[in-house]
Design a protein around this motif. Structure first.
Motif, PDB file in Angstrom:
ATOM      1  N   PRO A 657       0.824  -1.215   0.000  1.00  0.00           N
ATOM      2  CA  PRO A 657       0.000   0.000   0.000  1.00  0.00           C
ATOM      3  C   PRO A 657       0.857   1.264   0.000  1.00  0.00           C
ATOM      4  O   PRO A 657       1.938   1.297   0.580  1.00  0.00           O
ATOM      5  CB  PRO A 657      -0.818  -0.107   1.281  1.00  0.00           C
ATOM      6  CG  PRO A 657      -0.037  -1.016   2.169  1.00  0.00           C
ATOM      7  CD  PRO A 657       0.658  -1.983   1.254  1.00  0.00           C
ATOM      8  N   MET A 658       0.350   2.276  -0.687  1.00  0.00           N
ATOM      9  CA  MET A 658       1.015   3.567  -0.699  1.00  0.00           C
ATOM     10  C   MET A 658       0.509   4.457   0.435  1.00  0.00           C
ATOM     11  O   MET A 658       1.180   5.417   0.823  1.00  0.00           O
ATOM     12  CB  MET A 658       0.757   4.268  -2.042  1.00  0.00           C
ATOM     13  CG  MET A 658       1.218   3.468  -3.258  1.00  0.00           C
ATOM     14  SD  MET A 658       3.002   3.202  -3.264  1.00  0.00           S
ATOM     15  CE  MET A 658       3.552   4.878  -3.581  1.00  0.00           C
ATOM     16  N   SER A 659      -0.667   4.143   0.959  1.00  0.00           N
ATOM     17  CA  SER A 659      -1.291   4.974   1.989  1.00  0.00           C
ATOM     18  C   SER A 659      -1.345   4.242   3.323  1.00  0.00           C
ATOM     19  O   SER A 659      -1.681   3.046   3.382  1.00  0.00           O
ATOM     20  CB  SER A 659      -2.714   5.364   1.565  1.00  0.00           C
ATOM     21  OG  SER A 659      -3.397   6.000   2.638  1.00  0.00           O
ATOM     22  N   ASP A 775       9.786  -0.418   3.512  1.00  0.00           N
ATOM     23  CA  ASP A 775       9.126  -1.229   4.544  1.00  0.00           C
ATOM     24  C   ASP A 775       8.144  -0.386   5.350  1.00  0.00           C
ATOM     25  O   ASP A 775       8.465   0.749   5.763  1.00  0.00           O
ATOM     26  CB  ASP A 775      10.162  -1.832   5.503  1.00  0.00           C
ATOM     27  CG  ASP A 775      10.861  -3.042   4.914  1.00  0.00           C
ATOM     28  OD1 ASP A 775      10.396  -3.544   3.861  1.00  0.00           O
ATOM     29  OD2 ASP A 775      11.866  -3.485   5.505  1.00  0.00           O
ATOM     30  N   TRP A 776       6.952  -0.945   5.609  1.00  0.00           N
ATOM     31  CA  TRP A 776       6.019  -0.286   6.523  1.00  0.00           C
ATOM     32  C   TRP A 776       6.435  -0.577   7.955  1.00  0.00           C
ATOM     33  O   TRP A 776       6.730  -1.720   8.320  1.00  0.00           O
ATOM     34  CB  TRP A 776       4.590  -0.780   6.282  1.00  0.00           C
ATOM     35  CG  TRP A 776       3.932  -0.056   5.141  1.00  0.00           C
ATOM     36  CD1 TRP A 776       3.752  -0.509   3.872  1.00  0.00           C
ATOM     37  CD2 TRP A 776       3.391   1.267   5.193  1.00  0.00           C
ATOM     38  NE1 TRP A 776       3.130   0.451   3.107  1.00  0.00           N
ATOM     39  CE2 TRP A 776       2.889   1.554   3.888  1.00  0.00           C
ATOM     40  CE3 TRP A 776       3.275   2.240   6.177  1.00  0.00           C
ATOM     41  CZ2 TRP A 776       2.273   2.765   3.560  1.00  0.00           C
ATOM     42  CZ3 TRP A 776       2.668   3.445   5.865  1.00  0.00           C
ATOM     43  CH2 TRP A 776       2.175   3.712   4.580  1.00  0.00           C
ATOM     44  N   LYS A 777       6.417   0.478   8.778  1.00  0.00           N
ATOM     45  CA  LYS A 777       6.926   0.395  10.140  1.00  0.00           C
ATOM     46  C   LYS A 777       5.842   0.796  11.139  1.00  0.00           C
ATOM     47  O   LYS A 777       5.009   1.664  10.853  1.00  0.00           O
ATOM     48  CB  LYS A 777       8.141   1.315  10.312  1.00  0.00           C
ATOM     49  CG  LYS A 777       9.183   1.125   9.223  1.00  0.00           C
ATOM     50  CD  LYS A 777      10.119   2.295   9.118  1.00  0.00           C
ATOM     51  CE  LYS A 777      10.809   2.354   7.778  1.00  0.00           C
ATOM     52  NZ  LYS A 777       9.879   2.719   6.659  1.00  0.00           N
ATOM     53  N   PRO A 819       9.792   7.383   6.307  1.00  0.00           N
ATOM     54  CA  PRO A 819       8.697   7.075   5.378  1.00  0.00           C
ATOM     55  C   PRO A 819       7.941   5.830   5.832  1.00  0.00           C
ATOM     56  O   PRO A 819       8.448   5.006   6.589  1.00  0.00           O
ATOM     57  CB  PRO A 819       9.431   6.824   4.061  1.00  0.00           C
ATOM     58  CG  PRO A 819      10.772   6.298   4.481  1.00  0.00           C
ATOM     59  CD  PRO A 819      11.111   6.995   5.779  1.00  0.00           C
ATOM     60  N   ARG A 820       6.695   5.735   5.372  1.00  0.00           N
ATOM     61  CA  ARG A 820       5.864   4.558   5.617  1.00  0.00           C
ATOM     62  C   ARG A 820       5.845   4.167   7.102  1.00  0.00           C
ATOM     63  O   ARG A 820       6.373   3.131   7.497  1.00  0.00           O
ATOM     64  CB  ARG A 820       6.311   3.400   4.737  1.00  0.00           C
ATOM     65  CG  ARG A 820       6.123   3.717   3.253  1.00  0.00           C
ATOM     66  CD  ARG A 820       6.268   2.511   2.353  1.00  0.00           C
ATOM     67  NE  ARG A 820       5.936   2.859   0.969  1.00  0.00           N
ATOM     68  CZ  ARG A 820       5.945   2.016  -0.048  1.00  0.00           C
ATOM     69  NH1 ARG A 820       6.292   0.759   0.157  1.00  0.00           N
ATOM     70  NH2 ARG A 820       5.614   2.425  -1.264  1.00  0.00           N
ATOM     71  N   LEU A 821       5.210   5.009   7.865  1.00  0.00           N
ATOM     72  CA  LEU A 821       5.242   4.822   9.328  1.00  0.00           C
ATOM     73  C   LEU A 821       3.860   5.078   9.941  1.00  0.00           C
ATOM     74  O   LEU A 821       3.204   6.072   9.629  1.00  0.00           O
ATOM     75  CB  LEU A 821       6.259   5.780   9.953  1.00  0.00           C
ATOM     76  CG  LEU A 821       6.345   5.782  11.484  1.00  0.00           C
ATOM     77  CD1 LEU A 821       6.771   4.403  12.002  1.00  0.00           C
ATOM     78  CD2 LEU A 821       7.322   6.851  11.963  1.00  0.00           C
ATOM     79  N   GLU A 892       0.762  11.092   3.066  1.00  0.00           N
ATOM     80  CA  GLU A 892      -0.115   9.947   2.828  1.00  0.00           C
ATOM     81  C   GLU A 892       0.415   8.681   3.496  1.00  0.00           C
ATOM     82  O   GLU A 892      -0.342   7.765   3.806  1.00  0.00           O
ATOM     83  CB  GLU A 892      -0.269   9.712   1.315  1.00  0.00           C
ATOM     84  CG  GLU A 892      -1.277   8.647   0.934  1.00  0.00           C
ATOM     85  CD  GLU A 892      -2.718   9.023   1.273  1.00  0.00           C
ATOM     86  OE1 GLU A 892      -3.566   8.128   1.348  1.00  0.00           O
ATOM     87  OE2 GLU A 892      -2.977  10.237   1.456  1.00  0.00           O
ATOM     88  N   ASP A 893       1.735   8.641   3.748  1.00  0.00           N
ATOM     89  CA  ASP A 893       2.323   7.415   4.298  1.00  0.00           C
ATOM     90  C   ASP A 893       2.699   7.563   5.774  1.00  0.00           C
ATOM     91  O   ASP A 893       3.564   6.838   6.274  1.00  0.00           O
ATOM     92  CB  ASP A 893       3.556   6.999   3.485  1.00  0.00           C
ATOM     93  CG  ASP A 893       4.725   7.968   3.651  1.00  0.00           C
ATOM     94  OD1 ASP A 893       4.492   9.105   4.125  1.00  0.00           O
ATOM     95  OD2 ASP A 893       5.863   7.587   3.319  1.00  0.00           O
TER      96      ASP A 893
END
Length: 1049
Positions: A657-659, A775-777, A819-821, A892-893
């Protein structure tokens, strides 16, 4: 540019919302901030119908002591002098609020006269408005926004709630009668007064519901009040409902084609108050059929050989049904009066031929019986004697009642404490059931039976020669029928306030099933408690469950309707007729053997008194009934604090996912944590003094990864069920020992969070196993306990503002650099309950005092402790303000979510009333592995609950199956954005917390527009609103609403 509009209506019965040019308020004062917000929300809504609407705010903050007529005079003058309005041509809506709080400030004997004074003041204000204003609709509403405040010197929280509710209902009825008497002040066709159907009241906070109302809940509550006012301003529609069968959806109606006007008596006649026939018979006596009233030849030494004539004293504890509220009342206001002398289990007025009570039956056997209550009064009055029941009491209040009772029995010369035989009746649980849906933990079966067990344990330990009647809670569901038939003229609105969890659920709904389940579980739990045998360890004491209320058959009139004469004026408390049947049934239960006791109360049956027999002359116990207890099997020892896992859908998103608003649990690749000793696991598995400072990171609730979920419950172990490749967790056992991304440190304060955040960012960047960009964190932050513990030592550094600032600095770093947190910020707990944790070890004596001096060392009720409590609450407010805004919504992330499961902290207790030591380390300060497991479950479940509807209290009861699962409809971890209704339809954001107020959406083809945006957009707003309204009128009988999630059921 605009289509020509029709001229304003000439009569008050034809006024539409769009015709209102001015809205004004009377009855607000400087303490009415919540009510003022409600009025503001209502004004915003009405701006949809007339963008040129003017709000006249002259009386917004009138001094509290100013009379209504004076405020009405001001409103009249201001409207006449306002150059922006045409006072003769424009239609005006005046909201007149009557504050209930004034009635609570007087003594009970003065209530009637003060109530009459308030009604006269309302009358004066309305007559003045009628004489000075043309083209005006006045809507009168009762406001009781202070339900947590004291009332008429009430001594308990439950009694305050009961009194305020009864006063509100009495005032509502009195105002209704005034409007009927004055014919709604409608002597002209351009003026009318209406009374809002329901009083406006806020859900009681803290005490009554067992929890504080969070900021999001308070906003929701304000919106609900606005919606209630709006609905009552409109003409009623047939079949209009605010909730579905589950009580989860609330709708805001539109005016319809056939009912487009604001409500008046002329266009929507009300059901006018009418006299209700007398509810009561003057006296309800009973014939005594028994003949043998002799005592034992010698004073018995065994409770199993106790005859009725051997009983010397009676006593009782419980709630308003034992206190005697409203037994002889024929009006609502009188229900506050406690007729203790008529109470079924403990009253002693007159004799059995005129008043049927258990003591009056026993007086036939022993004329020297003592302990019963007579006349009227509260529990402290001399007439109450050993009737220590308190109106509004819940099970948690019974231990204190029991302690007071035992102290009285020991110190009163009329009782020979050691040698007299005593019968004590305990009956409680109805009020717990009434509030169960608001806090299922506080009013759980475990909490209920724990309080009863604590009370019985105390009696068992302290009182010799006693038989305790433990009366099961009545089956309360049949009483709902009293409020289903309008012809009975029951004050249902009052009972909805007193007992919402019983009255409000729809039939066959989930809430209704929960109600029935908890009612039955309460009943069964008492049976299990007594059959454990814990109260039969000596021959002069026993507890007997009396089950005559297990099933209720409602009394009925010949035409099949419920018979109201068995109830008091509020259709909730019992009249003397019902109390009579209760007394007879209790007596008969006492003479029936265990295993063969009557377990239903048939109000239609003619119940006669039973008598002891020559073969069975004793009050029945398990022993003389030849009854064998069948205790529930004892569960085996708990081997570990792992959890069972039942989730099925474990797959990640089809593409990464981007969001952050579309993040599934299986998409999370990395976990991390910031905080203090609670996150590093200090002392979590310590068995002795030497290990209390050891860090057990592997079992840490938010970041530990020891073994697996079946053995160790932590957030990472739950997430590893979704993604076995998860990285970043800490371990001590089962895997090579590793710190992971656990950056917490023992003793850390909020000022340490920025440094921990910086260290975390550096560690993740440098870790080759982590793809920092892709990676999503998930990062969990929990801190603040040490700030509170040392606040008194350094108040400036540890101020609430600095607490918020330090968190903000750390979150800003993460927001800017990672990013992605997704960030979990866990709300700071209520710290004062930790003062109740005690132990006998040296560590328990020293560690808390040195580690948390500002909380542990001050004495109870001291100014120092009050200050800590205030600062604790301000910490919670500051963190709510920080996260509820839009500071972290630019990416968004990235998202920050407040997880509030510790907002209202409950310390689990044992049956002895002491803090459960299994939740704490050996130092009585840090928490054990068991508590870590419970916190992990609570955090995970919070993550799966929408923002604004998250559980805000901990449910620390052992259950391996408490882990929730993502649903097919809601597969994502909840954020603020994906918690909104889809499609979202909310008012524009303001500086206050985000409102969930829906706006009417009449024609579905048109966009919703609220014309409150300033600047050049205002012109467009007016055009859009006008077009929408004209289209709304053309639509055939449209009545739609935007759904709004509620939390009640």
């Amino acid at each position: 540019m605009f289509a020509s509009q029709p001229p304003p209506p000439s009569t008050v019965n034809g006024v539409r919302p769009s015709d209102v040019a001015v809205i004004s308020s009377i009855g607000l004062h400087m303490h009415s901030t919540e009510l003022s917000t409600v009025v503001s929300r209502l004004t915003e809504l009405m701006l949809m119908f007339n963008p040129a609407l003017i709000r006249e705010d002259t009386n917004l903050y009138a001094p509290q002591q100013r009379r209504l007529v004076e405020q009405a005079e001001d409103v009249s003058l201001d409207l006449q002098n306002n150059k922006g309005t045409d006072v003769d041509r424009d239609w005006k809506l005046v909201l007149l609020f009557v504050q209930v709080d004034r009635l609570c400030a007087v003594k009970q004997p003065q209530v009637q006269s003060v109530l009459q004074t308030v009604v006269e003041e309302v009358d004066d204000a309305l007559q003045l408005l009628s004489s000075q204003l043309k083209r005006t609709i006045v809507s009168v509403a009762l406001w009781d926004g202070e339900q947590h405040k004291t009332c008429m010197d009430a001594n308990s929280e439950g009694e305050v709630r009961l009194l305020r509710t009864l006063l509100t209902q009495s005032l509502q009825e009195s105002l209704g009668e005034l409007l009927v008497k004055r014919r709604w002040y409608n002597d002209r066709d351009d003026f009318s007064v209406s009374l809002q159907d329901k009083p406006l009241f806020t859900v009681p906070v803290s005490s009554a519901r067992g929890k504080h109302v969070s900021e999001a809940e308070a906003t929701q509550q304000t919106d609900n009040l606005m919606m209630q006012m709006w609905t009552n301003l409109l003409q009623p529609t047939v079949g209009q409902h605010n909730t579905d069968d589950s009580g989860n959806i609330m709708t805001l109606p539109c005016p319809t084609e056939d009912r487009p006007f604001l409500r008046t008596e002329g266009n929507s006649p009300s059901n006018s108050p009418s006299d209700v026939s007398p509810l009561l018979l003057p006296f309800i006596g009973t014939e005594m059929p028994c003949e043998d009233f002799s005592p034992s030849a010698f004073v018995p030494t065994s409770v199993h050989e106790l005859r009725p004539a051997d009983i010397n004293g009676v006593a009782a504890v419980g709630d308003s049904l034992t206190a005697g509220n409203g037994i002889a009342s024929n009006n609502i206001l009188d229900v506050v009066r406690q007729y203790r002398g008529l109470s079924w289990s403990i009253g002693g007025d007159d004799n059995l031929t005129t008043v049927t009570t258990l003591p009056n039956i026993l007086k036939y056997y022993n004329s020297n019986l003592t302990g019963f209550s007579v006349g009227m009064g509260k529990e402290q009055s001399p007439q109450a004697f050993l009737n220590q029941a308190v109106a509004g009491a819940k099970s948690k209040d019974i231990p204190s009642q029991v302690r007071t009772l035992v102290k009285m029995m020991k110190n009163d010369s009329r009782i020979n404490f050691e040698s007299d035989w005593k019968v004590i009746t305990l009956f409680v649980g109805g009020n717990d059931i009434c509030d169960h849906c608001y806090n299922s933990l506080l009013y759980s079966a475990e909490s209920y039976v724990q309080s009863v067990r604590e009370s019985l344990d105390y009696l068992h330990k302290q009182v010799p020669r006693a038989l305790v009647n433990l009366v099961e809670p009545l089956h309360i569901i049949p009483l709902r029928e009293m409020h289903m038939d309008p012809s009975l003229k029951c004050p249902t609105l009052l009972v909805e306030i007193l007992c919402p969890c019983v009255i409000l659920p729809k039939p066959k709904s989930k809430a209704f099933q929960m109600l029935d389940d908890i009612n039955r579980i309460y009943q069964r739990s008492l049976q299990d408690l007594v059959e454990s045998g814990r109260y039969d360890t000596r021959s002069d004491f026993t507890v007997v469950v009396q089950p005559f209320l297990r099933k209720i058959i409602l009394p009925r009139l010949p035409d099949g309707r419920p018979d109201r004469s068995f109830f008091s004026a509020d259709c909730f408390h019992l009249s003397q007729k019902a109390q009579t049947l209760f007394a007879r049934s209790l007596w008969n239960n006492m003479l029936e053997p265990l295993g063969n006791k009557t377990s239903q109360q048939d109000f239609n049956a003619d119940i006669n008194l039973k008598c002891p027999t020559k073969t069975s002359p004793y009050i029945r116990t398990f022993n003389n009934s030849d009854y064998r207890y069948t205790p529930s099997p004892t569960p085996g020892p708990i081997k570990n604090w792992g959890s069972d896992f039942s989730c099925v859908d474990l797959v990640p998103s089809d593409t990464v996912p981007m969001s952050v608003n579309q993040l599934r649990p299986a998409d999370i690749m990395v976990v991390a944590a910031l905080g203090d000793s609670l996150t590093v696991g200090t002392g979590a598995k310590a068995k002795n003094f030497f290990n209390i400072n050891k860090e057990y990171k592997g079992v840490s609730w938010s970041i530990g990864g020891d073994k697996d979920l079946e053995t160790v419950t932590t957030l990472p172990n739950i997430l590893r069920k979704f993604n076995p490749s998860l990285k970043g967790f800490s371990t001590d056992q089962g895997l090579p020992k590793q710190k992971g991304f656990n950056m917490a440190a023992a003793g850390a304060k909020t000022s340490d969070i920025p440094a921990q955040a910086q260290a975390l960012i550096k560690a993740m960047r440098e870790d080759k196993k982590v793809d920092f960009e892709k990676d999503w964190k998930l990062v969990t932050i929990f801190v603040g306990g040490n700030d509170l513990c040392h606040y008194c030592i350094d108040q400036n550094t540890l101020s609430p503002k600095n607490y918020s600032h330090n968190l903000k600095v750390g979150l800003d770093m993460l927001h800017k650099e990672v990013p992605r947190l997704l960030v979990n910020v866990v709300e700071i707990f209520e710290i004062l309950p930790f003062k109740t944790v005690h132990g006998k070890s040296v560590a328990c004596s020293l560690v808390p005092r040195t580690s948390c001096p500002c909380v542990i060392n001050p004495i109870e009720n001291s100014p120092e402790l009050d200050e800590i409590k205030r600062i604790n609450h301000e910490y919670q407010i500051e963190i709510q303000h920080l996260i509820s805004g839009d500071r972290y919504e630019g990416k968004e992330d990235f998202a920050v979510v407040l997880q509030p499961f510790l907002h209202n902290s409950f310390i689990p207790h044992t049956g002895k009333g002491e803090a459960d030591p299994s939740f704490f380390s050996v130092d009585c300060f840090h928490v054990s592995e068991r508590a870590h497991a419970e916190m992990a479950i609570a955090l995970w479940n919070n993550m799966l609950e929408p923002v604004g509807r998250k559980q805000s209290y901990n449910n620390f009861t052992y259950d391996r199956s408490k882990i929730h699962c993502p649903s097919q409809a809601s597969p994502f971890v909840f954020t603020k954005i994906n918690s909104l209704p889809r499609p979202p339809a909310t008012l524009p954001p303001t500086s206050s917390p985000i409102s969930t107020v829906p706006v009417p959406r009449c024609p579905s083809s048109l966009p919703v527009w609220v014309p409150v945006v300033a600047g050049f957009v205002g012109l467009l707003a007016g055009i859009t609103a006008a077009y929408m309204l004209f289209s709304c009128r053309r639509k055939d009988k449209v009545q739609r609403g935007v759904e709004m999630k509620a939390t009640n059921f």
